[in-house]
Design a protein around this motif. Sequence first.
Motif, short mmCIF file in Angstrom:
data_model
loop_
_atom_site.label_atom_id
_atom_site.label_comp_id
_atom_site.label_asym_id
_atom_site.label_seq_id
_atom_site.Cartn_x
_atom_site.Cartn_y
_atom_site.Cartn_z
N UNK A 183 0.58 -1.45 0.06
CA UNK A 183 -0.29 -0.23 0.18
C UNK A 183 1.11 1.23 0.38
N UNK A 184 1.06 1.65 -1.59
CA UNK A 184 2.21 2.97 -1.35
C UNK A 184 2.06 3.33 -2.93
N UNK A 185 1.74 4.80 -2.91
CA UNK A 185 2.07 4.76 -4.66
C UNK A 185 3.71 4.90 -5.01
N UNK A 186 3.76 4.61 -6.59
CA UNK A 186 5.42 4.42 -6.99
C UNK A 186 5.62 5.80 -7.00
N UNK A 187 5.76 7.23 -6.78
CA UNK A 187 6.57 8.20 -6.69
C UNK A 187 7.29 8.13 -4.85
N UNK A 188 6.06 8.01 -4.13
CA UNK A 188 6.67 7.33 -2.39
C UNK A 188 7.92 6.42 -2.96
N UNK A 189 7.54 5.06 -3.45
CA UNK A 189 8.31 3.79 -3.05
C UNK A 189 9.92 4.47 -3.78
N UNK A 190 10.21 5.31 -5.48
CA UNK A 190 11.01 5.80 -5.51
C UNK A 190 11.73 6.10 -4.53
N UNK A 191 11.16 7.12 -3.72
CA UNK A 191 11.74 8.60 -3.03
C UNK A 191 12.78 7.45 -1.28
N UNK A 192 12.28 6.22 -1.65
CA UNK A 192 12.38 5.70 -0.57
C UNK A 192 13.81 4.49 -1.05
N UNK A 193 13.80 3.98 -2.30
CA UNK A 193 14.86 3.38 -2.58
C UNK A 193 15.81 3.57 -3.86
N UNK A 194 16.83 2.85 -3.73
CA UNK A 194 18.62 3.84 -4.13
C UNK A 194 17.21 4.58 -6.09
N UNK A 195 18.30 5.66 -6.25
CA UNK A 195 17.98 5.83 -7.62
C UNK A 195 18.95 5.20 -8.71
N UNK A 196 20.06 5.51 -8.25
CA UNK A 196 21.16 4.75 -9.08
C UNK A 196 20.99 3.27 -9.36
N UNK A 197 20.19 2.04 -8.72
CA UNK A 197 19.87 1.33 -8.46
C UNK A 197 18.73 1.36 -9.78
N UNK A 198 17.27 1.61 -9.32
CA UNK A 198 15.78 1.56 -9.96
C UNK A 198 16.03 3.45 -10.17
N UNK A 199 15.38 2.85 -11.63
CA UNK A 199 14.87 3.68 -12.79
C UNK A 199 13.80 3.94 -13.35
N UNK A 200 13.14 5.41 -12.64
CA UNK A 200 11.73 5.51 -13.89
C UNK A 200 11.15 5.13 -15.34
N UNK A 201 10.32 4.52 -15.70
CA UNK A 201 11.24 4.59 -17.22
C UNK A 201 9.82 4.38 -18.43
#
Length: 242
Positions: free
Chosen positions: A174-192
Motif C-alpha cells: 500500500x504505497x504509490x510509485x512516487x513514494x517508494x521511488x523516494x525510498x530506494x536507491x535511484x542509482x539502481x532503480x530507474x523510472x521508465x
Amino acid sequence: MICLIIDDEPLARQEMQAMISIIPEIHIAGTFSNAPAAMDFLQNNKVDLIFLDIEMPLVSGLEFAAQIPKEILTIFTTAYSQYAAKSYELDAIDYLLKPIGKDRLEKAIRKAKLYKSMLSNDTEKNQVEGTTDNFLLIKADRKFHRVNFEDILYIEGLKDYVVIYTKRQKLITAMNLRTIHQRIPHQLFLRVSKSYLVNQSHIDSFDHHTIYIGDTEIPLGEVYKKEFFQVYSAGSVNPDNV
C-alpha cells in the motif's frame, strides 16, 4: 469482472467484444457508441471495468473517465498515442493502442484483475516499515520480511499500490510509485514510465519503446526515455538510433 465497451466505431466494438468474450472471469454487460448512453447505464448497474475509446462525439473518453466513480477501472483503447500522459493522470489501469492484439489485451485485463484484488478486504495490505542501503523491510502476515534491492526485478505502480516483483515472489504494498521511488536507491532503480521502476542490473535488453527483463516487456515512456538512455548506457547510446 463486469465490463463495458465504449467506442463510436462499430467494427472496433465488435472486435473488442469478440476478444474479451473468450477470456475467463470477465463478463461484458454492454457495448455503447457514446459516453452519455454508457453513463445512463451506470446509474443503475454495477460495473468493474470500462474499455474506453478517447476520440468520440458528444463526450470524449477523457471527459467521461473524469466523471465516473473512482472504483470503476478504466482501460483506454485508442488509435492515438498523444493522450497517454493524460490517461495516467486519470489513473487509467492501461492504455492500449489500436490495433489491439490478443496478448496485449489479456495483459491489461490481468492488471485490472490484480488491482481489483488489491481493493478486496480479503487481501493483505502489506506495509513498507523501513529501508536501509541494501533492503526494504516489509510487514506482512504479522512478520517483517527483508527484501534485498538486488533481488527486485521491477516495481509496478497501480494507483495507490505498488507490486514489487522479485526473483521469487510478488509483493503487493500500500504505497504509490512516487513514494517508494523516494525510498530506494535511484542509482539502481530507474523510472521508465508512469507505472514502472526497473532495476537496471536486471535489464536483459531494450529498444526505443520496450525494456525486457526475462519474459517481461516493460514500456519505455517518452517522458523518461532520454534519462533512461543517459543513465543506463552512460551516454554511449543515442536513443534516436535505437
